[in-house]
Design a protein around this motif. Structure first.
Motif, mmCIF file in Angstrom:
data_model
loop_
_atom_site.group_PDB
_atom_site.id
_atom_site.type_symbol
_atom_site.label_atom_id
_atom_site.label_comp_id
_atom_site.label_asym_id
_atom_site.label_seq_id
_atom_site.Cartn_x
_atom_site.Cartn_y
_atom_site.Cartn_z
ATOM 1 N N ILE A 111 2.277 -8.099 4.881
ATOM 2 C CA ILE A 111 1.717 -6.894 5.490
ATOM 3 C C ILE A 111 2.807 -5.879 5.812
ATOM 4 N N GLU A 112 3.932 -6.352 6.290
ATOM 5 C CA GLU A 112 5.051 -5.447 6.581
ATOM 6 C C GLU A 112 5.490 -4.721 5.313
ATOM 7 N N ARG A 113 5.609 -5.476 4.225
ATOM 8 C CA ARG A 113 6.014 -4.878 2.951
ATOM 9 C C ARG A 113 4.920 -3.953 2.418
ATOM 10 N N LYS A 114 3.652 -4.342 2.618
ATOM 11 C CA LYS A 114 2.530 -3.548 2.112
ATOM 12 C C LYS A 114 2.498 -2.167 2.755
ATOM 13 N N LYS A 115 2.780 -2.111 4.042
ATOM 14 C CA LYS A 115 2.752 -0.832 4.750
ATOM 15 C C LYS A 115 3.821 0.121 4.213
ATOM 16 N N GLN A 116 4.968 -0.414 3.866
ATOM 17 C CA GLN A 116 6.010 0.413 3.274
ATOM 18 C C GLN A 116 5.611 0.869 1.879
ATOM 19 N N GLU A 117 4.986 -0.038 1.138
ATOM 20 C CA GLU A 117 4.517 0.277 -0.218
ATOM 21 C C GLU A 117 3.496 1.420 -0.187
ATOM 22 N N ILE A 118 2.579 1.363 0.779
ATOM 23 C CA ILE A 118 1.557 2.410 0.911
ATOM 24 C C ILE A 118 2.206 3.744 1.262
ATOM 25 N N LYS A 119 3.159 3.704 2.145
ATOM 26 C CA LYS A 119 3.879 4.927 2.536
ATOM 27 C C LYS A 119 4.531 5.571 1.318
ATOM 28 N N ASP A 120 5.141 4.742 0.487
ATOM 29 C CA ASP A 120 5.792 5.244 -0.730
ATOM 30 C C ASP A 120 4.759 5.836 -1.696
ATOM 31 N N SER A 121 3.624 5.158 -1.833
ATOM 32 C CA SER A 121 2.582 5.617 -2.752
ATOM 33 C C SER A 121 2.005 6.959 -2.311
ATOM 34 N N LYS A 122 1.782 7.101 -1.022
ATOM 35 C CA LYS A 122 1.233 8.353 -0.489
ATOM 36 C C LYS A 122 2.159 9.539 -0.753
ATOM 37 N N SER A 123 3.452 9.271 -0.773
ATOM 38 C CA SER A 123 4.416 10.353 -0.998
ATOM 39 C C SER A 123 4.441 10.801 -2.459
ATOM 40 N N LYS A 124 3.893 9.961 -3.347
ATOM 41 C CA LYS A 124 3.927 10.250 -4.779
ATOM 42 C C LYS A 124 2.583 10.732 -5.336
ATOM 43 N N VAL A 125 1.483 10.155 -4.809
ATOM 44 C CA VAL A 125 0.157 10.477 -5.330
ATOM 45 C C VAL A 125 -0.791 10.746 -4.163
ATOM 46 N N SER A 126 -1.405 11.916 -4.144
ATOM 47 C CA SER A 126 -2.315 12.272 -3.056
ATOM 48 C C SER A 126 -3.708 11.699 -3.298
ATOM 49 N N VAL A 127 -4.527 11.660 -2.253
ATOM 50 C CA VAL A 127 -5.919 11.222 -2.402
ATOM 51 C C VAL A 127 -6.653 12.142 -3.371
ATOM 52 N N ALA A 128 -6.357 13.434 -3.315
ATOM 53 C CA ALA A 128 -6.989 14.389 -4.235
ATOM 54 C C ALA A 128 -6.679 14.029 -5.681
ATOM 55 N N GLN A 129 -5.449 13.621 -5.935
ATOM 56 C CA GLN A 129 -5.070 13.215 -7.297
ATOM 57 C C GLN A 129 -5.791 11.932 -7.706
ATOM 58 N N LEU A 130 -5.939 11.008 -6.763
ATOM 59 C CA LEU A 130 -6.665 9.772 -7.052
ATOM 60 C C LEU A 130 -8.114 10.081 -7.429
ATOM 61 N N LYS A 131 -8.697 11.050 -6.740
ATOM 62 C CA LYS A 131 -10.086 11.428 -7.010
ATOM 63 C C LYS A 131 -10.247 12.067 -8.386
ATOM 64 N N ASP A 132 -9.166 12.559 -8.950
ATOM 65 C CA ASP A 132 -9.209 13.181 -10.277
ATOM 66 C C ASP A 132 -9.042 12.177 -11.410
ATOM 67 N N SER A 133 -8.822 10.911 -11.069
ATOM 68 C CA SER A 133 -8.591 9.900 -12.102
ATOM 69 C C SER A 133 -9.854 9.669 -12.930
ATOM 70 N N LYS A 134 -9.692 9.185 -14.135
ATOM 71 C CA LYS A 134 -10.827 9.059 -15.058
ATOM 72 C C LYS A 134 -11.855 8.022 -14.610
ATOM 73 N N PHE A 135 -11.442 7.058 -13.785
ATOM 74 C CA PHE A 135 -12.376 6.023 -13.365
ATOM 75 C C PHE A 135 -13.054 6.312 -12.037
ATOM 76 N N PHE A 136 -12.592 7.330 -11.335
ATOM 77 C CA PHE A 136 -13.085 7.542 -9.969
ATOM 78 C C PHE A 136 -14.592 7.812 -9.925
ATOM 79 N N GLY A 137 -15.108 8.482 -10.924
ATOM 80 C CA GLY A 137 -16.525 8.837 -10.904
ATOM 81 C C GLY A 137 -17.446 7.845 -11.599
ATOM 82 N N ARG A 138 -16.887 6.743 -12.115
ATOM 83 C CA ARG A 138 -17.715 5.798 -12.866
ATOM 84 C C ARG A 138 -18.672 5.041 -11.938
ATOM 85 N N LYS A 139 -19.803 4.643 -12.487
ATOM 86 C CA LYS A 139 -20.760 3.829 -11.744
ATOM 87 C C LYS A 139 -20.248 2.392 -11.728
#
Length: 259
Positions: A8-36
């Protein structure tokens, strides 16, 4: 600090790093985000009931199988009747990655469980963006309030929720919105397996909730015992993955237990 705390300690750092690189808005633009999404509730009833797992390694076992492709294994699991595929996406402790889901999403038509340590809202948008259908919530690293909030967010995103518990105290994490309760036969803190402990917990679950037996199912007798005790589904990985050909091992297992 036990292994879960370290993860969990490592995961929290990993998430922090991911947020700095890819925004939620960018995630929502991914090709799979709208799939059923596919429903594990539906496939649990119509197929074998087994959520077959792809797992290269674990903290307790080390390398299990890192010589075979995710697509080869997942395709075989689907072919021989798996109700769903569980794929580890934790890199540091389990050798997984998002690519393991991305590489199979367009090739299989059953639900994919993103198996990871979910502790931040951001991860749920990640899960949706890579094509997952189900997410895992581990009671041991979340509060009941977090479980409720994460369940609501998951459903807003069209994702089903598997809540994993291991102790009586964690029964309080269950809420009416949870889709499945998984009972881990293996203690995450010391990795000991106790099937009877799991059955005792199963008997304390709310009525009409779907129950999944997780981990530590090492043979056909274990499976039959847990099935007789009323579990609706079974999450199994190591038993298949430690074989040179996990798909063939899965096929043999399903045939032997006469599902």
């Amino acid at each position: 600090m036990n292994i879960l705390d370290k993860i969990i300690e490592r995961k929290k750092q990993e998430i922090k790093d991911s947020k700095s690189k890819v925004s939620v808005a960018q995630l929502k633009d991914s090709k799979f985000f709208g799939r059923k999404t596919f429903s594990l509730k539906e496939t649990l009833e119509s197929k074998s009931g087994i959520i077959a797992e792809f797992k290269r390694q674990s903290p307790s076992k080390g390398i299990i199988n890192n010589q075979i492709s995710t697509l080869e294994v997942a395709s075989a699991y689907e072919k021989f009747g798996a109700s769903g595929i569980s794929i580890l996406t934790d890199k540091d402790f389990f050798g997984g990655s998002f690519d393991d889901i991305l590489s199979v999403r367009n090739h299989i038509n059953i639900p994919i469980l993103r198996k990871d340590f979910m502790v931040d809202e951001y991860q749920f948008y990640e899960a949706k963006s890579i094509g997952a259908d189900v997410i895992l919530l581990i009671a041991a690293c979340l509060s009941p309030t977090q479980v409720q909030e994460f369940t609501e967010l998951s459903h807003q995103l069209g994702l089903e929720v598997l809540l994993e518990i291991h102790t009586e105290k964690e029964l309080q994490h269950i809420n009416k919105s949870i889709d499945f309760v998984g009972i881990n036969n293996r203690n995450l803190k010391d990795f000991k397996v106790d099937l009877q402990h799991s059955v005792n917990l199963k008997n304390q679950l709310p009525e009409n909730i779907l129950s999944i037996a997780e981990s530590g199912i090492y043979n056909e007798d274990d499976f039959k015992y847990l099935k007789e005790k009323g579990f609706n589904g079974f999450l199994m990985g190591e038993y298949f993955m430690k074989n040179e050909n996990p798909g063939n091992k899965f096929s043999e297992f399903v045939s032997n237990v006469k599902i």
